[in-house]
Design a protein around this motif. Sequence first.
Motif, PDB file in Angstrom:
ATOM      1  N   UNK A 319       0.845  -1.197   0.000  1.00 45.58           N
ATOM      2  CA  UNK A 319       0.000   0.000   0.000  1.00 45.58           C
ATOM      3  C   UNK A 319       0.877   1.242   0.000  1.00 45.58           C
ATOM      4  N   UNK A 320       0.686   2.111  -0.961  1.00 45.94           N
ATOM      5  CA  UNK A 320       1.415   3.375  -1.006  1.00 45.94           C
ATOM      6  C   UNK A 320       0.781   4.404  -0.086  1.00 45.94           C
ATOM      7  N   UNK A 321       1.610   5.153   0.622  1.00 43.49           N
ATOM      8  CA  UNK A 321       1.156   6.239   1.500  1.00 43.49           C
ATOM      9  C   UNK A 321       1.808   7.530   1.016  1.00 43.49           C
ATOM     10  N   UNK A 322       0.996   8.536   0.700  1.00 40.42           N
ATOM     11  CA  UNK A 322       1.514   9.813   0.215  1.00 40.42           C
ATOM     12  C   UNK A 322       2.358  10.483   1.309  1.00 40.42           C
ATOM     13  N   UNK A 323       3.642  10.754   1.013  1.00 37.35           N
ATOM     14  CA  UNK A 323       4.573  11.236   2.038  1.00 37.35           C
ATOM     15  C   UNK A 323       5.283  12.537   1.696  1.00 37.35           C
ATOM     16  N   UNK A 324       4.790  13.279   0.726  1.00 39.91           N
ATOM     17  CA  UNK A 324       5.451  14.542   0.375  1.00 39.91           C
ATOM     18  C   UNK A 324       5.449  15.506   1.561  1.00 39.91           C
ATOM     19  N   UNK A 325       4.365  15.529   2.331  1.00 41.15           N
ATOM     20  CA  UNK A 325       4.329  16.371   3.527  1.00 41.15           C
ATOM     21  C   UNK A 325       5.148  15.756   4.653  1.00 41.15           C
ATOM     22  N   UNK A 326       4.995  14.458   4.881  1.00 41.60           N
ATOM     23  CA  UNK A 326       5.660  13.791   5.994  1.00 41.60           C
ATOM     24  C   UNK A 326       7.177  13.889   5.899  1.00 41.60           C
ATOM     25  N   UNK A 327       7.734  13.756   4.693  1.00 40.79           N
ATOM     26  CA  UNK A 327       9.192  13.713   4.536  1.00 40.79           C
ATOM     27  C   UNK A 327       9.850  15.066   4.816  1.00 40.79           C
ATOM     28  N   UNK A 328       9.070  16.148   4.905  1.00 40.15           N
ATOM     29  CA  UNK A 328       9.630  17.425   5.322  1.00 40.15           C
ATOM     30  C   UNK A 328      10.185  17.331   6.748  1.00 40.15           C
ATOM     31  N   UNK A 329       9.706  16.345   7.518  1.00 41.99           N
ATOM     32  CA  UNK A 329      10.271  16.077   8.839  1.00 41.99           C
ATOM     33  C   UNK A 329      11.551  15.273   8.777  1.00 41.99           C
ATOM     34  N   UNK A 330      12.038  14.988   7.560  1.00 45.47           N
ATOM     35  CA  UNK A 330      13.290  14.270   7.279  1.00 45.47           C
ATOM     36  C   UNK A 330      13.204  12.785   7.614  1.00 45.47           C
ATOM     37  N   UNK A 331      11.995  12.247   7.538  1.00 47.30           N
ATOM     38  CA  UNK A 331      11.791  10.813   7.704  1.00 47.30           C
ATOM     39  C   UNK A 331      10.398  10.452   7.245  1.00 47.30           C
ATOM     40  N   UNK A 332      10.175   9.161   6.973  1.00 46.48           N
ATOM     41  CA  UNK A 332       8.824   8.746   6.598  1.00 46.48           C
ATOM     42  C   UNK A 332       8.402   7.508   7.380  1.00 46.48           C
ATOM     43  N   UNK A 333       7.917   6.467   6.702  1.00 49.40           N
ATOM     44  CA  UNK A 333       7.159   5.405   7.342  1.00 49.40           C
ATOM     45  C   UNK A 333       7.980   4.503   8.252  1.00 49.40           C
ATOM     46  N   UNK A 334       9.179   4.142   7.813  1.00 47.66           N
ATOM     47  CA  UNK A 334      10.002   3.287   8.674  1.00 47.66           C
ATOM     48  C   UNK A 334      10.541   4.072   9.855  1.00 47.66           C
ATOM     49  N   UNK A 335      10.871   5.330   9.636  1.00 50.64           N
ATOM     50  CA  UNK A 335      11.417   6.164  10.709  1.00 50.64           C
ATOM     51  C   UNK A 335      10.434   6.346  11.857  1.00 50.64           C
ATOM     52  N   UNK A 336       9.140   6.342  11.570  1.00 48.60           N
ATOM     53  CA  UNK A 336       8.149   6.653  12.594  1.00 48.60           C
ATOM     54  C   UNK A 336       7.570   5.425  13.279  1.00 48.60           C
ATOM     55  N   UNK A 337       7.922   4.226  12.826  1.00 48.97           N
ATOM     56  CA  UNK A 337       7.327   2.995  13.352  1.00 48.97           C
ATOM     57  C   UNK A 337       8.383   2.116  14.009  1.00 48.97           C
ATOM     58  N   UNK A 338       7.928   1.265  14.924  1.00 55.19           N
ATOM     59  CA  UNK A 338       8.794   0.254  15.512  1.00 55.19           C
ATOM     60  C   UNK A 338       7.957  -0.996  15.772  1.00 55.19           C
ATOM     61  N   UNK A 339       8.400  -2.121  15.238  1.00 56.39           N
ATOM     62  CA  UNK A 339       7.637  -3.348  15.386  1.00 56.39           C
ATOM     63  C   UNK A 339       7.893  -4.009  16.738  1.00 56.39           C
ATOM     64  N   UNK A 340       6.845  -4.609  17.298  1.00 54.35           N
ATOM     65  CA  UNK A 340       6.982  -5.467  18.466  1.00 54.35           C
ATOM     66  C   UNK A 340       6.640  -6.891  18.040  1.00 54.35           C
ATOM     67  N   UNK A 341       7.617  -7.797  18.057  1.00 52.95           N
ATOM     68  CA  UNK A 341       7.326  -9.174  17.616  1.00 52.95           C
ATOM     69  C   UNK A 341       6.445  -9.907  18.608  1.00 52.95           C
ATOM     70  N   UNK A 342       5.815 -10.983  18.114  1.00 52.18           N
ATOM     71  CA  UNK A 342       5.029 -11.835  19.000  1.00 52.18           C
ATOM     72  C   UNK A 342       5.969 -12.540  19.961  1.00 52.18           C
TER      73      UNK A 342
END
Length: 342
Positions: A319-342
């Motif tokens: 799934x594509x997420x529009x990030x032209x605004x988000x990347x102005x913070x100098x990061x996007x989808x991976x930068x803002x998330x952290x996975x917790x494994x089962x």
Amino acid sequence: MATVSPSFRMPAEWEPHAGTWLAWPHRTSDWPGKFGPIPWVYGEIIRTLARYETVNVIVRDADMKERAAAILKRVHADTANVKLHTIRTDRSWVRDSGPIFAYDKAGKKTALDWHFNAWAKYPDWRVDDKLPGIVAKKQGVPAVQPTYKGTRIVLEGGSIDVNGAGLLLTTEECLLSEVQQRNPALSRADYEAAFAQYLGVKRVIWLNRGIDGDDTHGHIDDLARFTSTNTIVTVVEKNEADENFAPLQENLERLKATKLTIVPLPMPSPVIFRKQRIPASYANFYIANGVVIVPTFNDPQDRHALGTLAELFPDRDVVGIHCVDLVWGLGTLHCMTQQEPK
């Protein structure tokens, strides 16, 4: 690399998740003059992820909790799959400030509480540095502070990528350069020994430099990522006049020498705002249960990046997420998330 007995193993991002952690945006200076749409971008990301797994959203206070809940309701997020946690943060880049979850020798989940110092660049990091311990306590898992030679190790989640089976990707620019130097006392061999002990790594693949405009000074999650135990995607710039062309070609050659399967991923055309080049990269995707969310930039290469990743993850929605605004913070989808494994 010296032989070190591993105490932990960091699972690959595609291994089953208990959930995703992220922090609701509140620091307007991270998106100067463009903060308005950012909470709505977060709402869309959470709406997408909540279709597939639990999303743990960190909010600073009761007022932010109320505002976040209102946005999530308006974007029709499945709020049954969203948990709001009131925890103070300096910023919202949880990939770097949050815990890195690993399994101990007995297979028990542990939160690795690496030291965070705001990329060795900004003075306000002490609140974020407490985040892993707080999350560990909320989740009822032990927290361990990695050390080497008696000193707590600085490490950001965006500076490494693992395949869960002994391989790790990182860059010399981020970990070995004297610019934004995280751990002055650690050598290449020291890092490899620490990764072996705390992440179960048998071999470190060192790339050279990151992309132009990268505020972190060389994070790997804008460059190259594992998509399976023996496959790596790496961004490649076709325009020889572009600042990124030469360093990305060098990284490509290093990866080819590993004898793993290397798949090129395009770069978007330069994204520039207020005369500043921003680190837009399709490599900053995030792998969740049943879905891969990919940053897009209103660029012709968007469809090529989505198509490449769809072929590499046939068992997941892409799934594509529009990030032209988000990347102005100098990061996007991976930068803002952290996975917790089962």
